[in-house]
Design a protein around this motif. Structure first.
Motif, PDB file in Angstrom:
ATOM      1  N   ALA A   1       0.836  -1.202   0.000  1.00 60.30           N
ATOM      2  CA  ALA A   1       0.000   0.000   0.000  1.00 60.30           C
ATOM      3  C   ALA A   1       0.871   1.253   0.000  1.00 60.30           C
ATOM      4  N   ARG A   2       1.970   1.198   0.739  1.00 59.23           N
ATOM      5  CA  ARG A   2       2.886   2.343   0.771  1.00 59.23           C
ATOM      6  C   ARG A   2       3.590   2.539  -0.560  1.00 59.23           C
ATOM      7  N   ARG A   3       3.832   1.435  -1.285  1.00 59.58           N
ATOM      8  CA  ARG A   3       4.592   1.525  -2.526  1.00 59.58           C
ATOM      9  C   ARG A   3       3.951   2.468  -3.532  1.00 59.58           C
ATOM     10  N   SER A   4       2.629   2.384  -3.666  1.00 53.74           N
ATOM     11  CA  SER A   4       1.939   3.240  -4.618  1.00 53.74           C
ATOM     12  C   SER A   4       2.148   4.716  -4.283  1.00 53.74           C
ATOM     13  N   SER A   5       2.082   5.035  -2.987  1.00 51.13           N
ATOM     14  CA  SER A   5       2.310   6.423  -2.570  1.00 51.13           C
ATOM     15  C   SER A   5       3.744   6.845  -2.858  1.00 51.13           C
ATOM     16  N   ILE A   6       4.682   5.947  -2.570  1.00 52.52           N
ATOM     17  CA  ILE A   6       6.100   6.257  -2.811  1.00 52.52           C
ATOM     18  C   ILE A   6       6.348   6.485  -4.290  1.00 52.52           C
ATOM     19  N   GLN A   7       5.758   5.628  -5.137  1.00 55.95           N
ATOM     20  CA  GLN A   7       5.947   5.798  -6.573  1.00 55.95           C
ATOM     21  C   GLN A   7       5.402   7.141  -7.042  1.00 55.95           C
ATOM     22  N   LYS A   8       4.247   7.529  -6.527  1.00 56.53           N
ATOM     23  CA  LYS A   8       3.653   8.797  -6.950  1.00 56.53           C
ATOM     24  C   LYS A   8       4.457   9.993  -6.441  1.00 56.53           C
ATOM     25  N   VAL A   9       5.047   9.864  -5.249  1.00 57.79           N
ATOM     26  CA  VAL A   9       5.911  10.937  -4.732  1.00 57.79           C
ATOM     27  C   VAL A   9       7.119  11.104  -5.641  1.00 57.79           C
ATOM     28  N   ILE A  10       7.716   9.978  -6.030  1.00 56.64           N
ATOM     29  CA  ILE A  10       8.885  10.027  -6.912  1.00 56.64           C
ATOM     30  C   ILE A  10       8.507  10.609  -8.264  1.00 56.64           C
ATOM     31  N   GLN A  11       7.374  10.178  -8.793  1.00 58.37           N
ATOM     32  CA  GLN A  11       6.918  10.711 -10.074  1.00 58.37           C
ATOM     33  C   GLN A  11       6.654  12.210  -9.976  1.00 58.37           C
ATOM     34  N   CYS A  12       6.053  12.628  -8.879  1.00 55.96           N
ATOM     35  CA  CYS A  12       5.777  14.049  -8.673  1.00 55.96           C
ATOM     36  C   CYS A  12       7.076  14.853  -8.630  1.00 55.96           C
ATOM     37  N   THR A  13       8.078  14.308  -7.956  1.00 56.42           N
ATOM     38  CA  THR A  13       9.376  14.978  -7.860  1.00 56.42           C
ATOM     39  C   THR A  13       9.995  15.156  -9.240  1.00 56.42           C
ATOM     40  N   ILE A  14       9.920  14.100 -10.056  1.00 55.41           N
ATOM     41  CA  ILE A  14      10.485  14.159 -11.408  1.00 55.41           C
ATOM     42  C   ILE A  14       9.731  15.172 -12.265  1.00 55.41           C
ATOM     43  N   LEU A  15       8.395  15.156 -12.178  1.00 58.90           N
ATOM     44  CA  LEU A  15       7.597  16.104 -12.945  1.00 58.90           C
ATOM     45  C   LEU A  15       7.889  17.548 -12.529  1.00 58.90           C
ATOM     46  N   LEU A  16       8.042  17.773 -11.224  1.00 59.75           N
ATOM     47  CA  LEU A  16       8.355  19.126 -10.741  1.00 59.75           C
ATOM     48  C   LEU A  16       9.729  19.573 -11.220  1.00 59.75           C
ATOM     49  N   TYR A  17      10.669  18.632 -11.293  1.00 61.28           N
ATOM     50  CA  TYR A  17      12.006  18.964 -11.811  1.00 61.28           C
ATOM     51  C   TYR A  17      11.903  19.441 -13.261  1.00 61.28           C
ATOM     52  N   PHE A  18      11.183  18.665 -14.084  1.00 55.73           N
ATOM     53  CA  PHE A  18      11.001  19.065 -15.480  1.00 55.73           C
ATOM     54  C   PHE A  18      10.272  20.401 -15.576  1.00 55.73           C
ATOM     55  N   LEU A  19       9.274  20.588 -14.705  1.00 58.69           N
ATOM     56  CA  LEU A  19       8.478  21.811 -14.735  1.00 58.69           C
ATOM     57  C   LEU A  19       9.330  23.037 -14.407  1.00 58.69           C
ATOM     58  N   LEU A  20      10.248  22.885 -13.426  1.00 61.02           N
ATOM     59  CA  LEU A  20      11.043  24.016 -12.964  1.00 61.02           C
ATOM     60  C   LEU A  20      12.267  24.277 -13.835  1.00 61.02           C
ATOM     61  N   PHE A  21      12.883  23.208 -14.353  1.00 51.07           N
ATOM     62  CA  PHE A  21      14.167  23.373 -15.033  1.00 51.07           C
ATOM     63  C   PHE A  21      14.119  23.087 -16.537  1.00 51.07           C
ATOM     64  N   SER A  22      12.992  22.633 -17.017  1.00 49.34           N
ATOM     65  CA  SER A  22      12.897  22.334 -18.444  1.00 49.34           C
ATOM     66  C   SER A  22      11.461  22.592 -18.890  1.00 49.34           C
ATOM     67  N   SER A  23      10.852  21.622 -19.496  1.00 42.13           N
ATOM     68  CA  SER A  23       9.442  21.710 -19.890  1.00 42.13           C
ATOM     69  C   SER A  23       8.859  20.302 -19.863  1.00 42.13           C
ATOM     70  N   ILE A  24       7.548  20.225 -19.838  1.00 43.19           N
ATOM     71  CA  ILE A  24       6.887  18.924 -19.758  1.00 43.19           C
ATOM     72  C   ILE A  24       6.111  18.660 -21.037  1.00 43.19           C
ATOM     73  N   GLY A  25       6.450  17.542 -21.651  1.00 41.82           N
ATOM     74  CA  GLY A  25       5.711  17.050 -22.802  1.00 41.82           C
ATOM     75  C   GLY A  25       5.393  15.581 -22.575  1.00 41.82           C
ATOM     76  N   ILE A  26       4.989  14.905 -23.618  1.00 39.15           N
ATOM     77  CA  ILE A  26       4.650  13.484 -23.489  1.00 39.15           C
ATOM     78  C   ILE A  26       5.871  12.679 -23.036  1.00 39.15           C
ATOM     79  N   ARG A  27       7.034  12.983 -23.617  1.00 37.94           N
ATOM     80  CA  ARG A  27       8.256  12.244 -23.277  1.00 37.94           C
ATOM     81  C   ARG A  27       8.573  12.358 -21.790  1.00 37.94           C
TER      82      ARG A  27
END
Length: 462
Positions: free
Chosen positions: A159-185
């Motif tokens: 049950a915790r794994r799903s939350s952890i995965q989403k936290v990691i995904q959120c971190t990666i998306l925020l990195y792209f959002l702040l330092f690059s751009s977000i597209g499908i890739r």
């Protein structure tokens, strides 16, 4: 006395499991909402439609590699319930050995052979699909670990794994959002990287759950293949038909309407899916498989579980009708086009709630021929239904198809369990009555949830 003790033990494990999943589910859904918000705000409607087509294509091949997991998993649980650890171990290892091999093959085919599989889109689309090819391996590692922990009723770790995965995904998306751009890739990369990193958090739980089997000598012989020849072929055939019809829907929308329409319908259907996932059934399938032979418990769980599941879904559907439009208009105003479809699709939620628990029992009893013929009939109806209604009515054709199939599935299932009332005993006459058994059921439910919530919340706070 022993039976009552066993009932209390399984009941407590069920409620404890559900509360653990519920607590982490709130965390997971909250972070998932942030991820969805970032994705929807960053992608155009067309890009989101392409994204859904990519997921649909991946889901089809992933579904092929995972066919039989839930079916054979039921037999593993039954073997564990009977104390036959040797058979359970052999079946589990054979099943996931086959799936792991198929996952490697699927990954190679989708990475190196996409140009042969999909020729309509430009090379960029094929490159996106290559990124998803890496998910086959991590998904199997996650499925292996989750099933192993589910059999040992260790619901907290996965049950915790799903939350952890989403936290990691959120971190990666925020990195792209702040330092690059977000597209499908970038969205696809966030999914793949977070999936592999989350596997690391499952390793301790998987090792712990495998420990009881460490000194067990697995039963010799091709147990999985014997099981498949006996009655698994019906399940797999039905699962394939369902997989095919489910995954072809976005492509039919794209062919007959547009890629943007894929995005609009996906939002409406996804919102229905989110509400459906609020059903507390995550651990119930394991408990049912372990206790399926107890007819007294079966009748009580089937009757009152179904009664209050339907009630819960009616309440949730009403709440969603009131609050979801506010969320869509506030955060995703360009998707307000999806709201009319969402309103009508809400009808399917209470209708499908009638079959949730009975279907778990039918699966546990291994009535695979019925499930196969039901899926076959639904497919025979659904394919012409989609080909007729979508060209004629556009996205409303998808809605008509969904409601039609839900009603057909419900009628077929109700007729079947009426004929098999000894195997699936439900006291329908108790649905519109509130008596002493309802009070006892709700009291037990309240006490179990309250006790489990207090313990788990205290543990959660440290």
């Amino acid at each position: 006395m022993a039976d009552n003790s066993s009932h209390i033990s399984y009941s407590k494990k069920y409620f404890e499991g559900e509360m653990v999943i519920a607590i982490w589910g709130v965390v997971s859904k909250g972070i998932g909402f942030v991820n969805t918000a970032i994705t929807l705000s960053a992608l155009t409607i067309y890009q989101y439609g392409v994204f859904q087509l990519l997921l649909s294509g991946y889901g089809f091949f992933s579904g092929l590699t995972g066919m039989g997991v839930s079916y054979a998993g039921t037999d593993v649980t039954r073997a564990l319930g009977d104390g036959n650890e040797a058979k359970a171990k052999r079946l589990f290892l054979q099943l996931h050995g086959v799936r792991f091999l198929l996952s490697i093959i699927a990954a190679c085919v989708c990475y190196f052979g996409t140009s042969l599989l999909l020729i309509e889109y430009d090379p960029a689309f094929l490159e996106f699909f290559k990124i998803l090819a890496f998910l086959f391996i991590s998904d199997e590692l996650i499925a292996f670990s989750k099933k192993l922990m589910e059999y040992r009723l260790d619901f907290g770790t996965y049950a915790r794994r799903s939350s952890i995965q989403k936290v990691i995904q959120c971190t990666i998306l925020l990195y792209f959002l702040l330092f690059s751009s977000i597209g499908i890739r970038e969205v696809l990369l966030s999914i793949v990287f977070s999936s592999y990193i989350s596997v690391l958090f499952l390793i301790p739980g998987a090792v712990r759950s495998y420990e009881p089997w460490r000194h067990v000598v697995a039963l010799r012989g091709p147990v999985f293949w014997r099981l498949f020849r006996a009655h698994g072929k019906w399940f797999l055939a039905g699962q394939f038909l369902g997989l095919m019809t489910d995954r072809m829907q976005p492509w039919l929308i794209k062919i007959f309407i547009s890629t943007e329409a894929v995005a609009v319908y996906s939002i409406a259907d996804s919102m229905i899916g989110i509400v459906r996932k609020l059903f507390p059934t995550s651990t119930l399938s394991s408990i049912i498989s372990l206790t399926v032979h107890d007819k007294v418990r079966a009748k009580r769980i089937l009757t009152y579980g179904t009664k209050y599941f339907v009630t819960l879904m009616l309440i949730l559907s009403g709440a969603c009708f009131l609050f979801v439009p506010f969320i869509i208009r506030t955060f995703f105003p360009h998707y307000t086009l999806a709201l009319p479809y969402f309103y009508v699709l809400l009808i399917t939620l209470p209708l499908s709630a009638f079959t949730v628990i009975p279907l778990l029992y039918v699966n546990a009893l291994r009535k695979q021929k019925f499930l196969f013929f039901q899926d076959t009939f639904k497919t025979m109806v659904r394919i012409p239904s989609l080909l007729i209604f979508v060209p004629l009515f556009g996205l409303w054709g998808m809605v008509i198809d969904k409601i039609l199939l839900t009603i057909i599935a419900l009628v077929i299932f109700l007729v079947y369990i009426a004929r098999k009332k000894d195997d699936v005993p439900i006291a329908w006459n108790r649905f519109l009555v509130f008596g002493d058994e309802d009070r006892q059921f709700l009291k037990m439910l309240r006490e179990e949830i309250g006790s489990t919530w207090n313990k788990k919340f205290a543990h959660f706070l440290g």
